[in-house]
Design an enzyme around this catalytic site. Sequence first.
Site, PDB file in Angstrom:
ATOM      1  CB  CYS A  64      -1.070   0.111   1.278  1.00  0.00           C
ATOM      2  SG  CYS A  64      -2.155  -1.619   1.362  1.00  0.00           S
ATOM      3  CG  ASN A 113      -6.729  -0.708   1.458  1.00  0.00           C
ATOM      4  OD1 ASN A 113      -6.122  -0.566   0.640  1.00  0.00           O
ATOM      5  ND2 ASN A 113      -5.963  -1.204   2.623  1.00  0.00           N
ATOM      6  CG  HIS A 129      -3.288   3.278   2.201  1.00  0.00           C
ATOM      7  ND1 HIS A 129      -3.843   2.837   0.910  1.00  0.00           N
ATOM      8  CD2 HIS A 129      -3.053   2.235   2.906  1.00  0.00           C
ATOM      9  CE1 HIS A 129      -4.091   1.597   1.001  1.00  0.00           C
ATOM     10  NE2 HIS A 129      -3.889   1.193   2.127  1.00  0.00           N
TER      11      HIS A 129
HETATM   12  O1  UT7 Z   1      -3.614  -1.419   3.524  1.00  0.00           O
HETATM   13  C1  UT7 Z   1      -2.646  -1.430   4.394  1.00  0.00           C
HETATM   14  C2  UT7 Z   1      -3.108  -0.837   5.815  1.00  0.00           C
HETATM   15  N1  UT7 Z   1      -4.100  -1.641   6.340  1.00  0.00           N
HETATM   16  C3  UT7 Z   1      -4.990  -0.938   7.163  1.00  0.00           C
HETATM   17  O2  UT7 Z   1      -4.466   0.140   7.526  1.00  0.00           O
HETATM   18  C4  UT7 Z   1      -5.672  -1.517   8.064  1.00  0.00           C
HETATM   19  C5  UT7 Z   1      -5.720  -1.325   9.488  1.00  0.00           C
HETATM   20  N2  UT7 Z   1      -6.654  -2.097  10.464  1.00  0.00           N
HETATM   21  C6  UT7 Z   1      -8.077  -1.635  10.526  1.00  0.00           C
HETATM   22  O3  UT7 Z   1      -8.172  -0.788   9.755  1.00  0.00           O
HETATM   23  C7  UT7 Z   1      -8.770  -2.246  11.511  1.00  0.00           C
HETATM   24  O4  UT7 Z   1      -8.065  -2.821  12.410  1.00  0.00           O
HETATM   25  C8  UT7 Z   1      -9.984  -3.268  10.931  1.00  0.00           C
HETATM   26  C9  UT7 Z   1     -10.871  -2.419  10.240  1.00  0.00           C
HETATM   27  C10 UT7 Z   1      -9.156  -4.180  10.067  1.00  0.00           C
HETATM   28  C11 UT7 Z   1     -10.406  -3.908  12.122  1.00  0.00           C
HETATM   29  O5  UT7 Z   1     -11.096  -2.945  12.941  1.00  0.00           O
HETATM   30  P1  UT7 Z   1     -10.857  -2.910  14.389  1.00  0.00           P
HETATM   31  O6  UT7 Z   1     -11.598  -2.038  15.125  1.00  0.00           O
HETATM   32  O7  UT7 Z   1      -9.516  -3.061  14.745  1.00  0.00           O
HETATM   33  O8  UT7 Z   1     -11.629  -4.280  14.998  1.00  0.00           O
HETATM   34  P2  UT7 Z   1     -11.176  -5.679  15.372  1.00  0.00           P
HETATM   35  O9  UT7 Z   1     -10.177  -6.567  14.535  1.00  0.00           O
HETATM   36  O10 UT7 Z   1     -10.574  -5.269  16.820  1.00  0.00           O
HETATM   37  O11 UT7 Z   1     -12.320  -6.457  15.701  1.00  0.00           O
HETATM   38  C12 UT7 Z   1     -13.720  -6.166  16.485  1.00  0.00           C
HETATM   39  C13 UT7 Z   1     -14.597  -7.099  16.721  1.00  0.00           C
HETATM   40  C14 UT7 Z   1     -14.293  -8.624  16.695  1.00  0.00           C
HETATM   41  O12 UT7 Z   1     -15.154  -9.375  17.502  1.00  0.00           O
HETATM   42  P3  UT7 Z   1     -14.997  -9.341  18.990  1.00  0.00           P
HETATM   43  O13 UT7 Z   1     -13.951 -10.241  19.057  1.00  0.00           O
HETATM   44  O14 UT7 Z   1     -14.763  -8.120  19.627  1.00  0.00           O
HETATM   45  O15 UT7 Z   1     -16.213 -10.218  19.573  1.00  0.00           O
HETATM   46  C15 UT7 Z   1     -14.127  -9.189  15.401  1.00  0.00           C
HETATM   47  O16 UT7 Z   1     -14.320 -10.555  15.326  1.00  0.00           O
HETATM   48  O17 UT7 Z   1     -15.195  -6.969  15.249  1.00  0.00           O
HETATM   49  C16 UT7 Z   1     -15.356  -8.214  14.670  1.00  0.00           C
HETATM   50  N3  UT7 Z   1     -15.281  -8.094  13.209  1.00  0.00           N
HETATM   51  C17 UT7 Z   1     -16.378  -8.069  12.411  1.00  0.00           C
HETATM   52  N4  UT7 Z   1     -17.705  -8.189  12.751  1.00  0.00           N
HETATM   53  C18 UT7 Z   1     -18.641  -7.848  11.736  1.00  0.00           C
HETATM   54  C19 UT7 Z   1     -14.185  -8.209  12.414  1.00  0.00           C
HETATM   55  N5  UT7 Z   1     -14.604  -8.146  11.081  1.00  0.00           N
HETATM   56  C20 UT7 Z   1     -15.873  -7.892  11.153  1.00  0.00           C
HETATM   57  C21 UT7 Z   1     -16.723  -7.721  10.273  1.00  0.00           C
HETATM   58  N6  UT7 Z   1     -18.202  -7.853  10.543  1.00  0.00           N
HETATM   59  N7  UT7 Z   1     -16.395  -7.695   8.780  1.00  0.00           N
END
Ligand code: UT7
Length: 325
Positions: A119, A282, A252
């Site tokens: 990215c 993305n 990005h």
């Molecule tokens: O392109 C290169 C750069 N990439 C990035 O910059 C991405 C960086 N990371 C992010 O943007 C975020 O970390 C994400 C959008 C990927 C995830 O967001 P988050 O707020 O960090 O969520 P998380 O991974 O901590 O997950 C929170 C909850 C989890 O459930 P529990 O364990 O709290 O019950 C996940 O299982 O959200 C759940 N979850 C979802 N729920 C519904 C994860 N994905 C989904 C989904 N739909 N698609």
Amino acid sequence: MTCFSRITGTGSYLPPRRLTNADLVAELAAGGVETSDEWIVERTGIRARHFAAADVSSSDLGVEAAKKALEAAGLEPSDIDLIIVATSTPDMVFPSVACILQNKLGIAGCAAFDVQAVCSGFVYALTVADALIKTGSATKALVIGAEVFSRILDFSDRTTCVLFGDGAGAVVLEASDTPGILASDLHADGKHVGILCVPGHVSGGKVLGDPLLKMDGPAVFKLAVGVLESAARATLAKANLTDADIDWLIPHQANIRIMQSTAKKLKMPLEKLIVTVDQHGNTSAASIPLALDVSVRSGKIKKGDTLMLEGVGGGFTWGAVLLNY
Ligand code: UT7
């Protein structure tokens, strides 16, 4: 003797198939994967993305973006003497997307190669093109970000498959006697390979390992917010400018929360933040030139504006380019 490089044209291209969150949620539900429009919007800011048809490759998307950038610059393909494509989703193992795209543009002879910095690819590619122009090795370059990330998504993994889309963006970068690119700052830290990768590889006629994208989202998030601020500050310092000199921040486009946090750290009002992640998702190396072209064509970004472009992604890689548009 000219010793600067300037963007003289921009272009972009999105494959026609557009999926809103509702469309994707329905498709995923059919495969037993549960997610929601609410979760995707709240955690990422994404509302829609485009997916390329099965027979469309990065070079197909890239060549369309390149043609538009050439037209905007008032140049013919034959005027170009350097092509750099930033991509992590090449058409083939080799040759490069840049060589395939050169042929699709109907030209031959100029230097053409790919840059692989995931990215951060576009800011890497722009920095390399700027250096080649400044040293006199090139005078009119096409710098392109083109991706078909839909090919490497695991549609059974809701933590990643809702985030990415396909597309391409391009700029023409020309030698100039007035400064366009003012400064850039590139970095990598390979100890973080595992937090964002596609671990599969080709060996003995087979794909070994898993050829689908893996991401530890929270780990990437944490690193991203720190390095985007430091890269912006380093670039400003090299150009002897301050936060207040930036007219538009084009980070990005991965997650609106990361982008807004970067703007706040740079003390920039959110109106100066360019946002297309809501409509494109993305698109990895394509996200910055896509956002740039959309904002130039909408009239938001004007000639003479100071732009901060910032990439961050797999590798771990990050970097920034500060330029006068
Ligand atoms: O392109 C290169 C750069 N990439 C990035 O910059 C991405 C960086 N990371 C992010 O943007 C975020 O970390 C994400 C959008 C990927 C995830 O967001 P988050 O707020 O960090 O969520 P998380 O991974 O901590 O997950 C929170 C909850 C989890 O459930 P529990 O364990 O709290 O019950 C996940 O299982 O959200 C759940 N979850 C979802 N729920 C519904 C994860 N994905 C989904 C989904 N739909 N698609």
